[in-house]
Scaffold this motif. Structure first.
Motif, PDB file in Angstrom:
ATOM      1  N   THR A  98       0.816  -1.215   0.000  1.00  0.00           N
ATOM      2  CA  THR A  98       0.000   0.000   0.000  1.00  0.00           C
ATOM      3  C   THR A  98       0.848   1.262   0.000  1.00  0.00           C
ATOM      4  O   THR A  98       0.572   2.202  -0.734  1.00  0.00           O
ATOM      5  CB  THR A  98      -0.952   0.009   1.214  1.00  0.00           C
ATOM      6  OG1 THR A  98      -1.789  -1.138   1.116  1.00  0.00           O
ATOM      7  CG2 THR A  98      -1.814   1.257   1.229  1.00  0.00           C
ATOM      8  N   HIS A  99       1.892   1.291   0.805  1.00  0.00           N
ATOM      9  CA  HIS A  99       2.710   2.496   0.930  1.00  0.00           C
ATOM     10  C   HIS A  99       4.065   2.360   0.243  1.00  0.00           C
ATOM     11  O   HIS A  99       4.964   3.160   0.484  1.00  0.00           O
ATOM     12  CB  HIS A  99       2.888   2.854   2.408  1.00  0.00           C
ATOM     13  CG  HIS A  99       1.579   3.098   3.091  1.00  0.00           C
ATOM     14  ND1 HIS A  99       0.766   4.183   2.790  1.00  0.00           N
ATOM     15  CD2 HIS A  99       0.898   2.390   4.022  1.00  0.00           C
ATOM     16  CE1 HIS A  99      -0.328   4.139   3.521  1.00  0.00           C
ATOM     17  NE2 HIS A  99      -0.273   3.050   4.279  1.00  0.00           N
ATOM     18  N   LEU A 100       4.210   1.351  -0.592  1.00  0.00           N
ATOM     19  CA  LEU A 100       5.455   1.185  -1.341  1.00  0.00           C
ATOM     20  C   LEU A 100       5.291   1.847  -2.704  1.00  0.00           C
ATOM     21  O   LEU A 100       4.279   2.464  -2.992  1.00  0.00           O
ATOM     22  CB  LEU A 100       5.797  -0.301  -1.451  1.00  0.00           C
ATOM     23  CG  LEU A 100       5.991  -1.008  -0.103  1.00  0.00           C
ATOM     24  CD1 LEU A 100       6.274  -2.484  -0.314  1.00  0.00           C
ATOM     25  CD2 LEU A 100       7.104  -0.366   0.710  1.00  0.00           C
ATOM     26  N   GLY A 101       6.267   1.710  -3.574  1.00  0.00           N
ATOM     27  CA  GLY A 101       6.286   2.443  -4.829  1.00  0.00           C
ATOM     28  C   GLY A 101       5.209   2.063  -5.828  1.00  0.00           C
ATOM     29  O   GLY A 101       4.721   0.940  -5.858  1.00  0.00           O
ATOM     30  N   THR A 102       4.844   3.062  -6.645  1.00  0.00           N
ATOM     31  CA  THR A 102       3.948   2.849  -7.774  1.00  0.00           C
ATOM     32  C   THR A 102       4.596   3.438  -9.016  1.00  0.00           C
ATOM     33  O   THR A 102       5.488   4.277  -8.923  1.00  0.00           O
ATOM     34  CB  THR A 102       2.573   3.538  -7.566  1.00  0.00           C
ATOM     35  OG1 THR A 102       2.769   4.938  -7.470  1.00  0.00           O
ATOM     36  CG2 THR A 102       1.858   3.007  -6.347  1.00  0.00           C
ATOM     37  N   VAL A 103       4.149   2.965 -10.164  1.00  0.00           N
ATOM     38  CA  VAL A 103       4.588   3.523 -11.438  1.00  0.00           C
ATOM     39  C   VAL A 103       3.361   3.771 -12.296  1.00  0.00           C
ATOM     40  O   VAL A 103       2.369   3.043 -12.209  1.00  0.00           O
ATOM     41  CB  VAL A 103       5.576   2.593 -12.186  1.00  0.00           C
ATOM     42  CG1 VAL A 103       6.902   2.510 -11.475  1.00  0.00           C
ATOM     43  CG2 VAL A 103       5.003   1.204 -12.380  1.00  0.00           C
ATOM     44  N   ARG A 104       3.412   4.808 -13.116  1.00  0.00           N
ATOM     45  CA  ARG A 104       2.315   5.101 -14.039  1.00  0.00           C
ATOM     46  C   ARG A 104       2.560   4.330 -15.322  1.00  0.00           C
ATOM     47  O   ARG A 104       3.635   4.410 -15.920  1.00  0.00           O
ATOM     48  CB  ARG A 104       2.246   6.601 -14.318  1.00  0.00           C
ATOM     49  CG  ARG A 104       1.063   6.973 -15.173  1.00  0.00           C
ATOM     50  CD  ARG A 104       0.876   8.475 -15.256  1.00  0.00           C
ATOM     51  NE  ARG A 104      -0.229   8.795 -16.127  1.00  0.00           N
ATOM     52  CZ  ARG A 104      -0.181   9.718 -17.074  1.00  0.00           C
ATOM     53  NH1 ARG A 104       0.906  10.440 -17.235  1.00  0.00           N
ATOM     54  NH2 ARG A 104      -1.224   9.940 -17.832  1.00  0.00           N
ATOM     55  N   LEU A 105       1.552   3.553 -15.741  1.00  0.00           N
ATOM     56  CA  LEU A 105       1.639   2.722 -16.938  1.00  0.00           C
ATOM     57  C   LEU A 105       0.459   3.019 -17.858  1.00  0.00           C
ATOM     58  O   LEU A 105      -0.581   3.498 -17.405  1.00  0.00           O
ATOM     59  CB  LEU A 105       1.556   1.235 -16.567  1.00  0.00           C
ATOM     60  CG  LEU A 105       2.587   0.663 -15.616  1.00  0.00           C
ATOM     61  CD1 LEU A 105       2.207  -0.766 -15.247  1.00  0.00           C
ATOM     62  CD2 LEU A 105       3.967   0.700 -16.212  1.00  0.00           C
ATOM     63  N   HIS A 106       0.625   2.699 -19.141  1.00  0.00           N
ATOM     64  CA  HIS A 106      -0.539   2.667 -20.023  1.00  0.00           C
ATOM     65  C   HIS A 106      -1.506   1.651 -19.422  1.00  0.00           C
ATOM     66  O   HIS A 106      -1.086   0.641 -18.853  1.00  0.00           O
ATOM     67  CB  HIS A 106      -0.160   2.178 -21.424  1.00  0.00           C
ATOM     68  CG  HIS A 106       0.638   3.136 -22.211  1.00  0.00           C
ATOM     69  ND1 HIS A 106       1.995   3.000 -22.384  1.00  0.00           N
ATOM     70  CD2 HIS A 106       0.282   4.254 -22.890  1.00  0.00           C
ATOM     71  CE1 HIS A 106       2.432   3.985 -23.142  1.00  0.00           C
ATOM     72  NE2 HIS A 106       1.413   4.760 -23.460  1.00  0.00           N
ATOM     73  N   GLN A 107      -2.794   1.888 -19.572  1.00  0.00           N
ATOM     74  CA  GLN A 107      -3.775   0.945 -19.026  1.00  0.00           C
ATOM     75  C   GLN A 107      -3.610  -0.428 -19.658  1.00  0.00           C
ATOM     76  O   GLN A 107      -3.730  -1.445 -18.983  1.00  0.00           O
ATOM     77  CB  GLN A 107      -5.199   1.461 -19.239  1.00  0.00           C
ATOM     78  CG  GLN A 107      -6.246   0.569 -18.606  1.00  0.00           C
ATOM     79  CD  GLN A 107      -6.074   0.441 -17.098  1.00  0.00           C
ATOM     80  OE1 GLN A 107      -5.960   1.434 -16.411  1.00  0.00           O
ATOM     81  NE2 GLN A 107      -6.042  -0.774 -16.609  1.00  0.00           N
ATOM     82  N   ILE A 108      -3.302  -0.493 -20.945  1.00  0.00           N
ATOM     83  CA  ILE A 108      -3.138  -1.788 -21.605  1.00  0.00           C
ATOM     84  C   ILE A 108      -1.939  -2.541 -21.026  1.00  0.00           C
ATOM     85  O   ILE A 108      -1.987  -3.761 -20.848  1.00  0.00           O
ATOM     86  CB  ILE A 108      -3.044  -1.637 -23.146  1.00  0.00           C
ATOM     87  CG1 ILE A 108      -3.156  -2.999 -23.805  1.00  0.00           C
ATOM     88  CG2 ILE A 108      -1.787  -0.897 -23.563  1.00  0.00           C
ATOM     89  CD1 ILE A 108      -3.338  -2.936 -25.309  1.00  0.00           C
ATOM     90  N   CYS A 109      -0.873  -1.833 -20.670  1.00  0.00           N
ATOM     91  CA  CYS A 109       0.301  -2.474 -20.058  1.00  0.00           C
ATOM     92  C   CYS A 109      -0.042  -2.973 -18.659  1.00  0.00           C
ATOM     93  O   CYS A 109       0.337  -4.084 -18.272  1.00  0.00           O
ATOM     94  CB  CYS A 109       1.467  -1.494 -20.004  1.00  0.00           C
ATOM     95  SG  CYS A 109       2.071  -0.992 -21.633  1.00  0.00           S
ATOM     96  N   HIS A 110      -0.761  -2.159 -17.901  1.00  0.00           N
ATOM     97  CA  HIS A 110      -1.163  -2.544 -16.549  1.00  0.00           C
ATOM     98  C   HIS A 110      -2.080  -3.766 -16.604  1.00  0.00           C
ATOM     99  O   HIS A 110      -1.906  -4.730 -15.835  1.00  0.00           O
ATOM    100  CB  HIS A 110      -1.859  -1.361 -15.885  1.00  0.00           C
ATOM    101  CG  HIS A 110      -2.012  -1.502 -14.419  1.00  0.00           C
ATOM    102  ND1 HIS A 110      -2.773  -0.634 -13.690  1.00  0.00           N
ATOM    103  CD2 HIS A 110      -1.531  -2.393 -13.521  1.00  0.00           C
ATOM    104  CE1 HIS A 110      -2.741  -0.989 -12.420  1.00  0.00           C
ATOM    105  NE2 HIS A 110      -1.994  -2.058 -12.296  1.00  0.00           N
ATOM    106  N   SER A 111      -3.030  -3.754 -17.518  1.00  0.00           N
ATOM    107  CA  SER A 111      -3.947  -4.889 -17.649  1.00  0.00           C
ATOM    108  C   SER A 111      -3.205  -6.156 -18.067  1.00  0.00           C
ATOM    109  O   SER A 111      -3.535  -7.253 -17.602  1.00  0.00           O
ATOM    110  CB  SER A 111      -5.036  -4.569 -18.672  1.00  0.00           C
ATOM    111  OG  SER A 111      -5.813  -3.484 -18.227  1.00  0.00           O
ATOM    112  N   ALA A 112      -2.212  -6.012 -18.926  1.00  0.00           N
ATOM    113  CA  ALA A 112      -1.436  -7.178 -19.367  1.00  0.00           C
ATOM    114  C   ALA A 112      -0.701  -7.826 -18.194  1.00  0.00           C
ATOM    115  O   ALA A 112      -0.623  -9.058 -18.104  1.00  0.00           O
ATOM    116  CB  ALA A 112      -0.439  -6.765 -20.453  1.00  0.00           C
TER     117      ALA A 112
END
Length: 128
Positions: free
Chosen positions: A54-68
């Motif tokens: 929850t409080h660790l890192g996130t990255v912004r991805l294209h939705q298609i990449c995230h869904s994959a």
């Protein structure tokens, strides 16, 4: 009228740099294509929230990449060995997806479905 203070000059420079940064699209760390402002995108928790991320890192991805990513891997797999972008990019199945999606325009989006085989594997794992 007096001369502006150094603090105000630095604040104005920071505001201008922030405004300029908003004009430059982010780069998807998975496929390395730009993410235009009109493109569907989302934040990916490198360690899934259900596994303590929850409080660790996130990255912004294209939705298609995230869904994959989520169509191919379970939360346990993501938390264990695939908790960084380098590991995700090195997975052979995801590498094939990346090679395919890199040929698409930056704002490209299509529905992503889990394969029948993957659905059966997950169903069997739940009942085992």
């Amino acid at each position: 009228m007096g001369r502006p203070s150094q603090r105000r000059i630095e604040a104005a420079i920071a505001a201008a740099e922030a405004a300029a940064a908003r004009l430059v699209p982010d780069i998807c760390p998975l496929c390395r294509r730009p993410i235009p402002h009109q493109a569907k995108s989302s934040r990916h928790h490198l360690v899934p929230r259900l596994k303590g991320g929850t409080h660790l890192g996130t990255v912004r991805l294209h939705q298609i990449c995230h869904s994959a990513i989520h169509a191919r891997f379970s939360e346990t797999e993501l938390a264990g060995t695939l908790s960084d972008v380098v590991a995700l990019r090195s997975d052979p199945e995801l590498a094939a997806f990346i090679a395919w999606v890199r040929t698409k325009p930056p704002s490209f989006h299509a529905p992503t479905r889990m394969t029948q085989q993957r659905r059966e594997q997950r169903a069997n794992a739940r009942f085992s």
